[in-house]
Scaffold this motif. Structure first.
Motif, PDB file in Angstrom:
ATOM      1  N   THR A 171       0.847  -1.208   0.000  1.00  0.00           N
ATOM      2  CA  THR A 171       0.000   0.000   0.000  1.00  0.00           C
ATOM      3  C   THR A 171       0.886   1.262   0.000  1.00  0.00           C
ATOM      4  O   THR A 171       2.086   1.174   0.270  1.00  0.00           O
ATOM      5  CB  THR A 171      -0.920   0.015   1.241  1.00  0.00           C
ATOM      6  OG1 THR A 171      -0.099  -0.128   2.409  1.00  0.00           O
ATOM      7  CG2 THR A 171      -1.909  -1.133   1.208  1.00  0.00           C
ATOM      8  N   LEU A 172       0.265   2.401  -0.293  1.00  0.00           N
ATOM      9  CA  LEU A 172       1.041   3.649  -0.405  1.00  0.00           C
ATOM     10  C   LEU A 172       1.679   4.054   0.916  1.00  0.00           C
ATOM     11  O   LEU A 172       1.049   3.979   1.974  1.00  0.00           O
ATOM     12  CB  LEU A 172       0.119   4.777  -0.852  1.00  0.00           C
ATOM     13  CG  LEU A 172       0.035   5.081  -2.347  1.00  0.00           C
ATOM     14  CD1 LEU A 172      -0.904   6.263  -2.570  1.00  0.00           C
ATOM     15  CD2 LEU A 172       1.418   5.385  -2.944  1.00  0.00           C
ATOM     16  N   LEU A 173       2.937   4.498   0.836  1.00  0.00           N
ATOM     17  CA  LEU A 173       3.628   4.982   2.025  1.00  0.00           C
ATOM     18  C   LEU A 173       3.350   6.472   2.209  1.00  0.00           C
ATOM     19  O   LEU A 173       3.211   7.198   1.218  1.00  0.00           O
ATOM     20  CB  LEU A 173       5.138   4.821   1.850  1.00  0.00           C
ATOM     21  CG  LEU A 173       5.713   3.415   1.934  1.00  0.00           C
ATOM     22  CD1 LEU A 173       7.188   3.430   1.532  1.00  0.00           C
ATOM     23  CD2 LEU A 173       5.552   2.848   3.345  1.00  0.00           C
ATOM     24  N   THR A 174       3.328   6.912   3.454  1.00  0.00           N
ATOM     25  CA  THR A 174       3.279   8.348   3.718  1.00  0.00           C
ATOM     26  C   THR A 174       4.678   8.783   4.122  1.00  0.00           C
ATOM     27  O   THR A 174       5.307   8.160   4.989  1.00  0.00           O
ATOM     28  CB  THR A 174       2.301   8.651   4.883  1.00  0.00           C
ATOM     29  OG1 THR A 174       1.045   8.119   4.530  1.00  0.00           O
ATOM     30  CG2 THR A 174       2.193  10.141   5.145  1.00  0.00           C
ATOM     31  N   SER A 228       0.942  -1.899   7.555  1.00  0.00           N
ATOM     32  CA  SER A 228       1.969  -2.840   8.039  1.00  0.00           C
ATOM     33  C   SER A 228       2.640  -2.317   9.312  1.00  0.00           C
ATOM     34  O   SER A 228       3.342  -3.074   9.975  1.00  0.00           O
ATOM     35  CB  SER A 228       3.049  -3.029   6.972  1.00  0.00           C
ATOM     36  OG  SER A 228       3.736  -1.797   6.755  1.00  0.00           O
ATOM     37  N   MET A 229       2.449  -1.031   9.604  1.00  0.00           N
ATOM     38  CA  MET A 229       3.083  -0.339  10.725  1.00  0.00           C
ATOM     39  C   MET A 229       4.614  -0.381  10.614  1.00  0.00           C
ATOM     40  O   MET A 229       5.336  -0.346  11.614  1.00  0.00           O
ATOM     41  CB  MET A 229       2.596  -0.917  12.064  1.00  0.00           C
ATOM     42  CG  MET A 229       1.118  -0.626  12.273  1.00  0.00           C
ATOM     43  SD  MET A 229       0.335  -1.660  13.490  1.00  0.00           S
ATOM     44  CE  MET A 229       0.160  -3.209  12.594  1.00  0.00           C
ATOM     45  N   SER A 252       5.033  -4.417  13.720  1.00  0.00           N
ATOM     46  CA  SER A 252       5.365  -4.630  12.302  1.00  0.00           C
ATOM     47  C   SER A 252       5.894  -6.045  12.065  1.00  0.00           C
ATOM     48  O   SER A 252       5.639  -6.649  11.017  1.00  0.00           O
ATOM     49  CB  SER A 252       6.352  -3.574  11.803  1.00  0.00           C
ATOM     50  OG  SER A 252       7.546  -3.596  12.547  1.00  0.00           O
ATOM     51  N   ILE A 253       6.607  -6.590  13.048  1.00  0.00           N
ATOM     52  CA  ILE A 253       7.139  -7.955  12.893  1.00  0.00           C
ATOM     53  C   ILE A 253       5.993  -8.978  12.916  1.00  0.00           C
ATOM     54  O   ILE A 253       5.965  -9.924  12.130  1.00  0.00           O
ATOM     55  CB  ILE A 253       8.192  -8.245  13.997  1.00  0.00           C
ATOM     56  CG1 ILE A 253       9.464  -7.453  13.694  1.00  0.00           C
ATOM     57  CG2 ILE A 253       8.495  -9.733  14.144  1.00  0.00           C
ATOM     58  CD1 ILE A 253      10.119  -7.746  12.345  1.00  0.00           C
ATOM     59  N   GLN A 254       5.035  -8.745  13.792  1.00  0.00           N
ATOM     60  CA  GLN A 254       3.874  -9.647  13.863  1.00  0.00           C
ATOM     61  C   GLN A 254       3.104  -9.629  12.531  1.00  0.00           C
ATOM     62  O   GLN A 254       2.708 -10.671  12.015  1.00  0.00           O
ATOM     63  CB  GLN A 254       2.971  -9.172  15.002  1.00  0.00           C
ATOM     64  CG  GLN A 254       1.975 -10.182  15.463  1.00  0.00           C
ATOM     65  CD  GLN A 254       1.215  -9.643  16.677  1.00  0.00           C
ATOM     66  OE1 GLN A 254       0.714  -8.519  16.662  1.00  0.00           O
ATOM     67  NE2 GLN A 254       1.104 -10.454  17.713  1.00  0.00           N
ATOM     68  N   TYR A 255       2.965  -8.436  11.968  1.00  0.00           N
ATOM     69  CA  TYR A 255       2.255  -8.317  10.681  1.00  0.00           C
ATOM     70  C   TYR A 255       3.034  -9.023   9.571  1.00  0.00           C
ATOM     71  O   TYR A 255       2.494  -9.830   8.812  1.00  0.00           O
ATOM     72  CB  TYR A 255       2.062  -6.825  10.342  1.00  0.00           C
ATOM     73  CG  TYR A 255       1.338  -6.609   9.034  1.00  0.00           C
ATOM     74  CD1 TYR A 255      -0.054  -6.566   8.978  1.00  0.00           C
ATOM     75  CD2 TYR A 255       2.051  -6.464   7.836  1.00  0.00           C
ATOM     76  CE1 TYR A 255      -0.718  -6.386   7.760  1.00  0.00           C
ATOM     77  CE2 TYR A 255       1.395  -6.286   6.625  1.00  0.00           C
ATOM     78  CZ  TYR A 255       0.015  -6.244   6.591  1.00  0.00           C
ATOM     79  OH  TYR A 255      -0.636  -6.079   5.393  1.00  0.00           O
TER      80      TYR A 255
END
Ligand code: JHZ
Ligand code: SAH
Length: 408
Positions: free
Chosen positions: A11-14, A50-51, A227-230
């Motif tokens: 997805t798009l990054l900010t 994804s955090m 983020s690692i869990q995702y």
């Protein structure tokens, strides 16, 4: 590679931070190479899906990891001790099978951790693309392949050597842009009862301490448990334990396994809740971080200019990769810092990337000490303070920028 898309969720990054043009963190160079020096735009993107906190563009891996890689892990005695304990904990963990256990380490560098397995005759394999440090590991009896890890290499290793009981990594996973490919490879590479144990600088510490110098070319990601869990969850793997570490200014060790293979420890649930409270799951946190980074820069530059006006002699201690970000982002050159002392032979006699401050042997610091030393290796403060009593007794002062700019 430049991507406006999150490397994990697509997805798009900010864009949350912009450090301007930066050189390679470990690109120490001779004067004759100044005119061809490589720079890249160092910007950070974040995805609330994804955090994951990540570089938008990262230089090609071959530009950073090659046959003259400047970072040798064994320059710190404390880190050697740390990895001895890490290895010992893995051996004691009960995760290794009794019959012929097999341990793999990603980015084993000069063998600092794996030598502890080699010494116990435990079957092991290091994967290390930087030839000079891989050769050093082999010299110490550590069986090392000089290659970049990938899903394809994982398949080859399974065919040639079988699956592993434990897949280890320290300060490596956050360096690899195709992290999804790495996780797919790991999933194939570990046994049904196998575990992944890895540690990296922790995003929660970077935010809490404004240690923005953990952001440089090699660190394409700064991880959190969220983020690692995702990331691993996408491949059917599960975070089963987390263990905070003091190393590198605050790291997190993550333990993962195939989904359902082991119970999930309370430590995971607790850390995830803490990260949500800290705001590691939302963009607004990084806006505050950006303001803190700018303030840190103003304070450091003001302090160094004041010392210069007072005619004080200032040097740097530890030509770290981290210092490359500070020096280039703050615009600090040889006019403010006369030299940086470092014990690594390959860095000595060269200049720092981008700002071109001379890197000198440690002996220069001893024979020609400054009034003030900027502790660029602040993560090794305990080890360094123990051996610099003489400098301090003679009135020498330290400057650190973490968690705030101060003199002591
Ligand atoms: P140190 C590197 O980061 C790069 P750096 C990398 N990307 C990463 O993630 C970590 O390592 C693991 C010198 N020194 O450990 C040695 C002294 O001179 O903070 C080193 O050049 N005297 C892979 O470069 C530097 O300081 C000393 O007494 O930020 C320390 O580098 C000691 C202890 C060190 O990592
Ligand atoms: N584990 C050591 C070394 C960290 S330095 C320690 O904690 O001190 C990071 C190492 O990762 C470097 O030696 C680099 O060559 C290696 N590396 C970078 N990309 C890699 C990849 N794709 N596969 C395996 N190792 C990699």
């Amino acid at each position: 590679m430049t991507t406006n898309l999150c490397r994990i969720s697509g997805t798009l990054l900010t864009k949350v931070l912009d450090f301007g043009k930066q050189p390679l963190g470990n690109g120490f160079l001779e004067a004759k190479y100044f005119k061809d020096e490589y720079f890249f735009p160092m910007e950070i993107g974040y995805s609330e899906i994804s955090m994951m906190f990540q570089l938008i563009e990262q230089p090609a891996p071959e530009k950073m990891f090659h046959d003259h890689y400047a970072f040798y892990s064994s320059t710190s005695n404390f880190m050697a001790q740390h990895f001895k304990q890490f290895a010992h904990q893995v051996i004691q963990s009960g995760y290794l099978t009794k019959e012929s256990p097999f341990v793999i380490e990603l980015g084993c560098n000069d063998g600092i951790m794996l030598k502890n397995f080699a010494e116990k005759n435990i079957r092991h394999l290091g994967i290390e693309p930087s030839l000079n440090v891989a050769q050093e590991a082999n010299k110490h009896g550590v069986h090392t392949r000089c290659e970049f890890f990938s899903e394809e290499l994982a398949e080859i290793i399974v065919r040639e050597e079988g699956q592993a009981d434990a897949f280890l990594a320290a300060n490596v996973m956050c360096h690899i842009p195709d992290i999804v490919g790495v996780v797919k490879g790991i999933k194939k590479l570990i046994k049904p009862t196998g575990v992944v144990v890895f540690e990296d600088p922790y995003l929660g510490d970077v935010i809490a301490k404004t240690s923005y110098d953990q952001i440089y070319d090699e660190h394409v990601f700064l991880f959190s448990a969220l983020s690692i869990q995702y990331l691993f969850g996408l491949q059917g793997m599960e975070l089963i334990d987390v263990l905070p570490q003091k190393t590198h200014g605050g790291s997190m060790r993550y333990v993962l396994a195939h989904q359902g293979a082991y119970p999930v420890k309370d430590s995971v649930t607790q850390l995830i809740a803490k990260e949500r409270t800290q705001g590691l799951d939302r963009l607004s946190t990084f806006e505050t971080f950006r303001t803190n980074v700018q303030k840190s820069r103003e304070n450091l530059v003001r302090l160094l200019n004041d010392l210069k006006a007072q005619g004080k002699k200032v040097a740097g201690y530890g030509a770290t990769s981290k210092s490359t970000t500070i020096l280039n982002y703050c615009g600090i050159g040889p006019d403010l810092i006369e030299y940086i002392s470092d014990t690594t032979p390959i860095k000595q006699g060269k200049f720092t990337p981008g700002m071109h401050i001379p890197v000198v042997p440690y002996e220069t610091f001893k024979s020609n000490p400054p009034d003030y030393a900027v502790l660029f290796a602040w993560n090794h403060a305990e080890e360094i303070m123990a051996k610099e009593k003489e400098f301090m007794a003679a009135g020498g002062k330290w400057i650190v920028h973490v968690p705030e700019v101060k003199v002591f």
